[in-house]
Design a protein around this motif. Sequence first.
Motif, short mmCIF file in Angstrom:
data_model
loop_
_atom_site.label_atom_id
_atom_site.label_comp_id
_atom_site.label_asym_id
_atom_site.label_seq_id
_atom_site.Cartn_x
_atom_site.Cartn_y
_atom_site.Cartn_z
N THR A 153 4.03 -1.15 -6.20
CA THR A 153 3.62 -1.07 -4.79
C THR A 153 3.16 0.34 -4.45
O THR A 153 2.12 0.53 -3.80
CB THR A 153 4.78 -1.49 -3.87
N LEU A 154 3.95 1.37 -4.86
CA LEU A 154 3.56 2.75 -4.56
C LEU A 154 2.24 3.11 -5.23
O LEU A 154 1.39 3.78 -4.63
CB LEU A 154 4.66 3.70 -5.03
N LEU A 155 2.07 2.67 -6.46
CA LEU A 155 0.81 2.96 -7.15
C LEU A 155 -0.37 2.35 -6.43
O LEU A 155 -1.42 3.00 -6.25
CB LEU A 155 0.90 2.43 -8.59
N ILE B 11 -0.48 1.54 -3.22
CA ILE B 11 -0.66 2.24 -1.94
C ILE B 11 -1.43 3.53 -2.14
O ILE B 11 -2.37 3.84 -1.38
CB ILE B 11 0.72 2.52 -1.29
N ILE B 12 -1.05 4.30 -3.15
CA ILE B 12 -1.76 5.56 -3.43
C ILE B 12 -3.22 5.29 -3.75
O ILE B 12 -4.13 5.98 -3.24
CB ILE B 12 -1.07 6.30 -4.59
N MET B 13 -3.49 4.27 -4.56
CA MET B 13 -4.87 3.95 -4.91
C MET B 13 -5.66 3.50 -3.67
O MET B 13 -6.82 3.93 -3.47
CB MET B 13 -4.88 2.85 -5.97
N MET B 14 -5.04 2.66 -2.84
CA MET B 14 -5.73 2.17 -1.66
C MET B 14 -5.99 3.30 -0.66
O MET B 14 -7.06 3.37 -0.04
CB MET B 14 -4.91 1.06 -1.00
N VAL B 15 -5.00 4.20 -0.48
CA VAL B 15 -5.19 5.33 0.45
C VAL B 15 -6.32 6.23 -0.03
O VAL B 15 -7.19 6.65 0.76
CB VAL B 15 -3.87 6.13 0.59
N CYS B 16 -6.34 6.53 -1.32
CA CYS B 16 -7.40 7.38 -1.86
C CYS B 16 -8.77 6.71 -1.71
O CYS B 16 -9.75 7.35 -1.28
CB CYS B 16 -7.14 7.69 -3.33
N LEU B 17 -8.82 5.42 -2.03
CA LEU B 17 -10.09 4.70 -1.93
C LEU B 17 -10.55 4.60 -0.48
O LEU B 17 -11.73 4.89 -0.17
CB LEU B 17 -9.93 3.30 -2.53
N ASN B 18 -9.66 4.22 0.42
CA ASN B 18 -10.04 4.04 1.82
C ASN B 18 -10.40 5.38 2.48
O ASN B 18 -11.32 5.44 3.31
CB ASN B 18 -8.90 3.38 2.60
N THR B 19 -9.67 6.43 2.11
CA THR B 19 -10.00 7.76 2.66
C THR B 19 -11.40 8.19 2.22
O THR B 19 -12.19 8.73 3.02
CB THR B 19 -8.97 8.79 2.19
N VAL C 39 -3.76 -6.38 1.23
CA VAL C 39 -3.74 -6.26 -0.23
C VAL C 39 -2.34 -5.93 -0.73
O VAL C 39 -1.86 -6.48 -1.73
CB VAL C 39 -4.75 -5.18 -0.69
N ILE C 40 -1.65 -5.02 -0.04
CA ILE C 40 -0.33 -4.56 -0.49
C ILE C 40 0.71 -5.66 -0.40
O ILE C 40 1.55 -5.82 -1.30
CB ILE C 40 0.11 -3.31 0.31
N LEU C 41 0.69 -6.43 0.68
CA LEU C 41 1.71 -7.48 0.86
C LEU C 41 1.68 -8.51 -0.28
O LEU C 41 2.72 -8.78 -0.89
CB LEU C 41 1.53 -8.15 2.22
N PRO C 42 0.51 -9.10 -0.59
CA PRO C 42 0.50 -10.03 -1.74
C PRO C 42 0.85 -9.34 -3.05
O PRO C 42 1.47 -9.95 -3.93
CB PRO C 42 -0.94 -10.54 -1.77
N THR C 43 0.45 -8.06 -3.17
CA THR C 43 0.78 -7.34 -4.40
C THR C 43 2.28 -7.15 -4.54
O THR C 43 2.84 -7.27 -5.63
CB THR C 43 0.07 -5.98 -4.42
N PHE C 44 2.95 -6.86 -3.43
CA PHE C 44 4.41 -6.72 -3.47
C PHE C 44 5.06 -8.03 -3.89
O PHE C 44 5.97 -8.04 -4.72
CB PHE C 44 4.91 -6.28 -2.09
N LEU C 45 4.58 -9.13 -3.30
CA LEU C 45 5.13 -10.45 -3.67
C LEU C 45 4.81 -10.77 -5.12
O LEU C 45 5.65 -11.32 -5.85
CB LEU C 45 4.55 -11.52 -2.74
N ALA C 46 3.59 -10.41 -5.55
CA ALA C 46 3.22 -10.65 -6.95
C ALA C 46 4.08 -9.81 -7.88
O ALA C 46 4.45 -10.25 -8.98
CB ALA C 46 1.75 -10.32 -7.17
#
Length: 454
Positions: free
Chosen positions: A12-14, A16-24, A162-169
């Motif tokens: 999840t943290l990985l 989140i970091i990837m999504m934050v970097c990409l979205n920023t 994206v993060i929520l399904p990833t956490f469940l996955a």
Amino acid sequence: MRVRTRIQVFSTLLLIIMMVCLNTTIYFVFQKEILKNEVNETAGKLMQAAGNLDSATTEMTRNSLLRAFVPANGMIRAIDENNAVIFTSTKESSYADIDHSFSAGQSENVLKQDGSSFAVASLPVIWNDGSVVKLEMAENIDSSLRILDVLRLILIIGTVLVILPTFLAGRLLSSFILTPIQSLIKTMEEIQSKGSFQKLELQDRSKDELYQLGNTFNKMISILELQYDKQKQFVYDASHELKTPLTVIESYASMLKRWGKNKPDALEEGIDAILSEAVRMKEMTNEMLELAKADDHLVLHLEDFELNKLCIKTAKNMEMATGRIVLVEKASTPVILYGDKQKIKQLLLILLDNAFKYGANTVKLAVNTTQENIILKVEDDGIGIDKKKQPLIFDRFYRADMSRNRGNGGVGLGLSIAKLIMTAHDGMIEVESELDKGTTFTCMFPAGQKAVDK
């Protein structure tokens, strides 16, 4: 922290970091492009207005012309060399308070003031009185920047979705990975607590690494169970074999203690029996120690030696010890075997002694070679072995025929040692036998092995 939690947190943290970097990155690139387009558009309008000033011959005409180019949500003004505003035209009076300063060069930038953002462009022009002034145009771009707010909201919502399904996955994945491992741990704990061997129940699925882990564990348990059973049987057989000589020794010792001293015949009989059983126990103990060492690691002192010569010498020694005939059929050419000479001699003695103990009057040793193997055969004319019992004769303490009793001196360990010697030499030992016709042991060594020159 449990492995399941580690997998979930790390994945999840990985993400989140990837999504934050990409979205920023997406947000700031998009912001840069919007601001660039707004400033370029304002600069284009200013250039168009400045280009038309040449046609203005009077101040009134010039002012009217500039007012015609005032943006709907902006202003246009002129600033002289003294940093004084000499002309301003705007539909929003508050825009006239935007900070200003004179500069002789052309510039384009974004300015923020009072919570609003402006695209500002300026360039020097010749005023009607011949002086150089700074013509500046500012345009409010808040409406365009609202797109960035929408983009930011979309990126945040997209990240959450994206993060929520990833956490469940991650939970499902960790469960999928760790369930077999937990089953393995549970099985091992049950083995430890109950002291019984158990295997994992493997589901019929693709042969992935988890399946291989379970399958390897089951194979290991099978080997351990087999070794445990062999050890248990070995201890039982050893105890059983030692019980008889100890009972004999105890019985004769009791007899001698009671009245053997007064009867020379009984005394001699008792001493002979005790000595015989003691010798037999010593022989059995030595063979058991030999097997124990072999189970740990059979140490070989490897060298090249001539097998024909070893067979001839061993046959002569056996003939002298037993008074029986040992015929040697040697190969036509010298046969060089790379192995432990003393262990091979022990192998020959075991097979010869085994033949003589169980009815053989004559034993024949034959040595020959093939392209792949060096073959040693020991053939006797003894009582033979039942075919059903032949696969068991290499087991410890096993005797194929009850007539092969303790009176013959055997304890059922010799052939086990012979097999260990062959295995240590990467060879094979096979038996062919028929009741009342004789037995042939065939030992096959790999050919072509040589000692390494040093």
